[in-house]
Design an enzyme around this catalytic site. Structure first.
Site, short mmCIF file in Angstrom:
data_model
loop_
_atom_site.label_atom_id
_atom_site.label_comp_id
_atom_site.label_asym_id
_atom_site.label_seq_id
_atom_site.Cartn_x
_atom_site.Cartn_y
_atom_site.Cartn_z
N ASP A 8 -16.83 41.49 16.02
CA ASP A 8 -17.51 40.35 16.63
C ASP A 8 -17.91 39.35 15.53
O ASP A 8 -18.53 39.75 14.53
CB ASP A 8 -18.77 40.87 17.34
N LYS A 12 -18.98 46.07 23.19
CA LYS A 12 -19.42 44.89 23.93
C LYS A 12 -18.36 44.44 24.93
O LYS A 12 -17.21 44.22 24.59
CB LYS A 12 -19.69 43.79 22.91
N LYS A 64 -18.47 15.13 7.92
CA LYS A 64 -19.15 14.27 8.87
C LYS A 64 -20.43 14.91 9.40
O LYS A 64 -21.17 14.30 10.16
CB LYS A 64 -18.24 13.97 10.06
N ASP A 69 -12.97 38.51 17.48
CA ASP A 69 -13.04 37.73 18.73
C ASP A 69 -13.20 36.23 18.50
O ASP A 69 -12.94 35.43 19.38
CB ASP A 69 -14.17 38.24 19.64
N ASN A 70 -13.66 35.84 17.32
CA ASN A 70 -13.79 34.43 16.93
C ASN A 70 -14.37 34.40 15.52
O ASN A 70 -14.76 35.43 14.98
CB ASN A 70 -14.68 33.62 17.90
N SER A 80 -23.71 40.34 24.43
CA SER A 80 -23.97 40.33 22.99
C SER A 80 -25.25 41.09 22.64
O SER A 80 -26.17 41.20 23.46
CB SER A 80 -24.09 38.90 22.47
N HIS A 140 -19.05 41.88 27.93
CA HIS A 140 -19.30 40.44 28.11
C HIS A 140 -18.34 39.75 29.07
O HIS A 140 -18.02 38.57 28.91
CB HIS A 140 -19.31 39.71 26.75
#
Ligand SMILES: *[C@@H]1O[C@H](CO)[C@@H](O)[C@H](O)[C@H]1NC(C)=O
Ligand SMILES: *[C@@H]1O[C@H](CO)[C@@H](O)[C@H](O)[C@H]1NC(C)=O
Ligand SMILES: *[C@@H]1O[C@H](CO)[C@@H](O)[C@H](O)[C@H]1NC(C)=O
Ligand SMILES: *[C@@H]1O[C@H](CO)[C@@H](O)[C@H](O)[C@H]1NC(C)=O
Length: 520
Positions: A38, A133, A320, A295-296, A158, A135
């Site tokens: 995760d 997990k 930016k 997962d990301n 989570s 979710h």
């Protein structure tokens, strides 16, 4: 008269000829262990950045040395629920309906019209277990044991979506579960759920609330070992889907953290992976594919408790203002570590830069198990067996990245990879460490980066160059094609994102604090 004698013999022969192939000729189907970390960063895997000389992931490094490291592997989305839904269904959120996260009060989850690969494996005789997990909806028909898993142990969402008696490391820090009070159990305390204990679910029952964060790793480990040993002793092929709590905050590493909390957690995760690999090697070596990924990308706003994006720093955005990891479509948001290990089948010490996605797990596992997925729907993953087993480094020609919260409408395909190029139709920054965010910005013509020259996505190509024009045309055509394909997909699902207080998992709704464990 003779018929009476022939028939039983015929039946007997048919019985045996139908039994023989399965008993003697047909090889046992392969086992699958999918380990999903995760919020892990691409740079958290030592093997991805040997020049850093860190030693946080010795077990994963070894797995890579004995297997295949995938360096251009992407999570299907940059947040939790959409990424997991796409992995389990092999489809973008625009098809499976899951485009953003579910909440503790969500009444539903992954639409029931969606088919998951565990469901298909289960139907073909696999023992399917999930630890960790989920979710994707925790109520009734949406829970893991109703979506293809024979066994489940884990957290329904989570690990920061509920309080514990001994909180882990988070930023800002969350207090322990409150012991009294009359407000709603869902009342947030500075972003913390202080009256809803974090539940541990086994199959479909709450077995602990709040759970103990500090012993969760041990509980996951012993459940995983049991599953591997039990199914292997029974001779039944299995799927074990381990969706780890690591590296999501709150971190709760058991060891003394002289090297820092994040590094200690990473080592703990790595050691858990090593234990699972050893158990598999001791029982089902050469018949088990272990596939590790994330997962990301890292949750940057958690500062020292967030992982490393490696060279994928998304400088155009960070210059930016705003973060360029989790929740964004910058590389740091979705390029994740990936290692595939299968002794005797996957060549050792190999790496591949084939462009792959977590959505490829679905068609690849089904192909290895000899199962055809339903043909009434469109899929976005590709069968990657030739990359895994035959070192053919051919991945996706195009890969789209959906918005996961940093800009625009959830699920929209706002960034596209084509070979070494990546185009953005919309950009946006997530909250960075320190609180800065980047506002959403539309790009027509799109921004196009050459990732080979510019992994940090800092300087887009000049619009008037022939290089830009060629890429822009190919990408625009492909995007139209995909959007048309989705628009004409007869099996597109819509997720129900409604929330109700009573939908939160709670041992005892009458108590001031949702718990079923007494304080000692
Ligand atoms: C969960 O299911 C398994 C069998 O699949 C069973 O052994 C176990 O006792 C169940 N646990 C609970 C808490 O129901
Ligand atoms: C594994 O087998 C043991 C011993 O037979 C049993 O107690 C346990 O419930 C099984 N666990 C699972 C997850 O199948
Ligand atoms: C697994 O495969 C490797 C390579 O083909 C072979 O050397 C080894 O003996 C096999 N191990 C087992 C336990 O079958
Ligand atoms: C793996 O490959 C690298 C080069 O790509 C080499 O330096 C290393 O020695 C190899 N390791 C093993 C165990 O073969």
């Amino acid at each position: 008269m003779s018929n009476c004698h022939v028939r039983p013999l015929l039946v007997w022969m048919l019985f045996w000829t139908s039994m023989l192939p399965t008993v003697s000729n047909q090889a046992k189907k392969p086992n699958f262990i999918i380990i999903l970390a995760d919020d892990i960063g691409w740079g958290d895997l030592d093997a991805n950045q040997p020049e850093r000389k860190s030693n946080n992931t010795p077990n994963l490094n070894l797995m890579a040395e004995q297997g295949l490291r995938l360096t251009d592997f992407h999570s299907p989305a940059s947040t939790c629920s959409p990424s997991r839904a796409a992995i389990l269904t092999g489809r973008y959120g625009l098809r499976n309906g899951v485009t953003h996260n579910f909440a503790v009060e969500s009444v539903a989850g992954l639409p029931l019209s969606e088919v998951t690969f565990p469901q298909l494996l289960q139907k073909e005789g696999y023992y399917t277990a999930m630890i960790g997990k989920w979710h994707l909806g925790h109520n009734g028909p949406h829970s893991p044991t109703n979506r293809g898993f024979d066994y489940y142990l884990g957290i329904p969402y989570s690990n920061d979506m509920g309080c514990t008696d001994k909180p882990g490391y988070n930023l800002p820090k969350c207090p322990p579960c409150e012991s009294a009070g009359s407000q709603s159990i869902r009342s947030l305390h500075g972003g913390c759920y202080s009256k809803l204990g974090l539940p541990l679910i086994e199959n479909s029952s709450i077995v602990e609330q709040p759970l103990d964060l500090w012993s969760l790793t041990d509980q996951y480990e012993s459940a995983a070992l049991k599953i591997i040993h039990n199914t292997s002793a029974r001779g039944q092929p299995f799927l074990l889907y381990m969706a780890l709590a690591h590296m999501h905050v709150p971190l709760a590493p058991a060891g003394a953290a002289s090297e820092g909390v994040y590094a200690a957690s990473l080592k703990e995760m790595d050691s858990l992976v090593g234990t699972i690999k050893s158990a598999s090697d001791d029982t089902e070596k050469n018949n088990t594919l272990i596939w590790f990924t994330g997962d990301n990308g890292p949750w940057e706003q958690k500062c020292q408790y967030a992982g490393s994006v490696g060279p994928f720093t998304g400088k155009w955005q960070t210059n930016k203002g705003g973060g360029s990891a989790k929740r964004t479509t910058w590389e740091g948001g979705h390029r994740v570590p990936a290692v595939a290990y299968w002794p005797g089948r996957i060549p050792a010490n190999a790496s591949s830069s084939a462009l792959l996605s977590g959505m490829d797990i679905f068609p690849t596992l089904l192909s290895l198990a000899g199962i055809n997925p339903p043909t009434d729907r469109g899929y976005d993953g590709m069968d990657a067996t030739s990359v895994l087993l035959r070192q053919e480094h051919v991945g996706h020609e195009f890969l789209f990245h959906p918005n996961s919260g940093a800009a625009g409408r959830f699920g929209d395909l706002q960034a596209v990879r084509a070979g070494k190029y990546k185009a953005f139709y919309i950009t946006g920054g997530a909250e960075a460490c320190g609180g800065a965010t980047g506002r959403p910005q539309l790009h027509d013509p799109p921004l196009i980066f050459d990732l080979e020259r510019d992994a940090a996505e800092e300087t887009p190509l000049e619009v008037h160059t022939p290089e830009y024009q060629t890429v822009a045309q190919r990408i625009a055509r492909k995007r139209e094609e995909l959007l048309w394909d989705i628009a004409t997909d007869e099996s597109v699902s819509t997720a129900d994102y409604r929330k109700e207080e009573s939908a939160a998992p709670c041992c005892d709704q009458r108590q001031a604090v949702c718990r079923c464990k007494t304080l000692d």
